[in-house]
Motif scaffolding. Structure first.
Motif, short mmCIF file in Angstrom:
data_model
loop_
_atom_site.label_atom_id
_atom_site.label_comp_id
_atom_site.label_asym_id
_atom_site.label_seq_id
_atom_site.Cartn_x
_atom_site.Cartn_y
_atom_site.Cartn_z
N ASP A 109 3.05 13.95 -6.12
CA ASP A 109 3.99 12.87 -6.44
C ASP A 109 4.86 12.50 -5.25
N VAL A 110 4.43 12.87 -4.05
CA VAL A 110 5.21 12.61 -2.84
C VAL A 110 4.57 11.48 -2.05
N THR A 111 5.35 10.44 -1.75
CA THR A 111 4.86 9.34 -0.93
C THR A 111 4.81 9.77 0.53
N VAL A 112 3.62 9.70 1.13
CA VAL A 112 3.47 10.09 2.53
C VAL A 112 3.24 8.88 3.43
N PHE A 113 2.89 7.72 2.84
CA PHE A 113 2.71 6.51 3.64
C PHE A 113 3.00 5.30 2.77
N TYR A 114 3.72 4.33 3.35
CA TYR A 114 4.00 3.07 2.65
C TYR A 114 3.96 1.91 3.63
N GLU A 118 0.85 -1.19 0.00
CA GLU A 118 0.00 0.00 0.00
C GLU A 118 0.89 1.23 0.00
N ARG A 119 0.52 2.19 -0.85
CA ARG A 119 1.27 3.43 -0.93
C ARG A 119 0.27 4.58 -1.06
N ILE A 120 0.44 5.59 -0.22
CA ILE A 120 -0.40 6.79 -0.30
C ILE A 120 0.47 7.94 -0.78
N ILE A 121 0.04 8.57 -1.87
CA ILE A 121 0.83 9.61 -2.52
C ILE A 121 0.01 10.88 -2.65
N LEU A 122 0.60 11.99 -2.22
CA LEU A 122 -0.02 13.30 -2.42
C LEU A 122 0.77 14.02 -3.49
#
Length: 329
Positions: free
Chosen positions: A47-52, A41-45
């Motif tokens: 183009d910046v990954t904020v959670f992985y 799982e990857r959360i991106i705002l």
């Protein structure tokens, strides 16, 4: 009239630029084989990954220091909870798709189920949501926010659709998240320090002579974030569809793009053309002007320079001879 239109366009672009769009996306992958974790799982705002998080790690990312509010920390806990929820349902999607496509034996050893859910906030306040699922790289299903139902892209997705919709509480939770919670999460995560980085673009103009015209390219590179607008201003310009017009990454984590126009040969040297670049790293814009020059005009200037040099040379010889004669007398 053309000048007025150009000024209106610039003012409009700068007004739009006062507020960048924000796009928050979650990307989830359930896989078997390929040497990948069973779940990621990857959360991106933007183009910046904020959670992985992936299934090979024993723990999930702790709440970062830049999230200091109680509401923000509660939202981070919600991210952890949703991660477990997502792993269950996307693993279910992988299993269902593998079975419905009748992939047995060795065909069941390497398969991948991918899902993405994005909410985007535009400068004008418009808010949009897109949720899609894919199996082995092809469309599988999507979620309709208005009807709160899954839309099967292929017959093999109907079973998964029914499995998901059977749990009405979970479906209501998904709809509520994308209608409201995703926007709230976006507003919290957009405080990430990485989003504050700005790198000013380098702009240069390159021309290429062709029969009957000149192709003029505005090359923009070295900028960050990747959102940029490049506009050519000038009379009788023809856009060039060929070539790279998308924003592409550089090796140093910056980005580049270019935009080309065709200037008719008869207009070369008659008008000036401006490449205007708008980027969040600069308060206004970066403008590069290209005027071109007709071949005949260049020849005239070269001739004038040669005449001036020749005249200067003759004058120098005359002055030297006069000085020598005076010295003899």
């Amino acid at each position: 009239m053309k000048i007025a239109c150009a000024l209106f366009l610039l003012l409009h672009l700068q007004q739009v630029w006062t507020d960048l769009q924000y796009k928050l996306c979650g990307y989830w992958t359930s896989s078997k084989g390929f040497g990948l974790p069973a779940f990621t799982e990857r959360i991106i705002l933007n183009d910046v990954t904020v959670f992985y998080h992936d299934s090979n790690t024993k723990s999930k990312m702790p709440c970062p220091d830049w999230i200091s509010t109680t509401v923000g920390r509660d939202e981070w806990s919600s991210i952890h909870d949703w991660s477990d929820y997502n792993r269950y349902f996307f693993t279910l999607g992988l299993q269902s798709a593998t079975k419905q496509f009748n992939l047995t034996g060795s065909l069941s050893d390497q398969n991948i189920y991918q899902a993405s859910g994005c909410c985007t906030l535009y400068p004008n306040g418009t808010y949009r949501v897109l949720v899609t699922h894919a199996f082995n790289g092809k469309d599988f299903t999507s979620f309709d926010m208005n009807t709160k139902t899954f839309v099967a892209a292929v017959p093999q997705a109907v079973l998964y659709k029914h499995l998901r919709e059977r749990d009405s509480v979970a479906i209501d939770g998904v709809a509520a998240f994308y209608k409201k919670s995703c926007l709230e999460r976006l507003n919290i995560l957009k405080q990430a320090p990485a989003l504050l980085i700005r790198k000013v673009p380098e702009v240069r103009i390159v021309e290429q002579q062709k029969v009957g015209s000149i192709t003029v390219t505005c090359h923009v590179t070295g900028f960050y974030p990747p959102v940029v607008q490049v506009v050519w201003l000038g009379p009788d310009l023809q856009p060039v569809d060929e070539g790279v017009t998308d924003v592409l990454p550089n090796e140093d984590s910056t980005y580049q793009t270019r935009k080309s126009v065709i200037v008719p040969e008869e207009d070369v040297g008659e008008h000036t053309y401006s490449c205007v670049v708008l980027h969040s790293s600069v308060p206004d814009n970066i403008t590069r002007v290209w005027g071109g020059e007709k071949a005949g005009g260049m020849a005239v200037w070269i001739s004038l320079v040669c005449i001036c040099l020749l005249a200067a040379g003759i004058g120098l010889v005359v002055w030297w001879r006069c000085r020598t004669r005076d010295a003899v007398i």
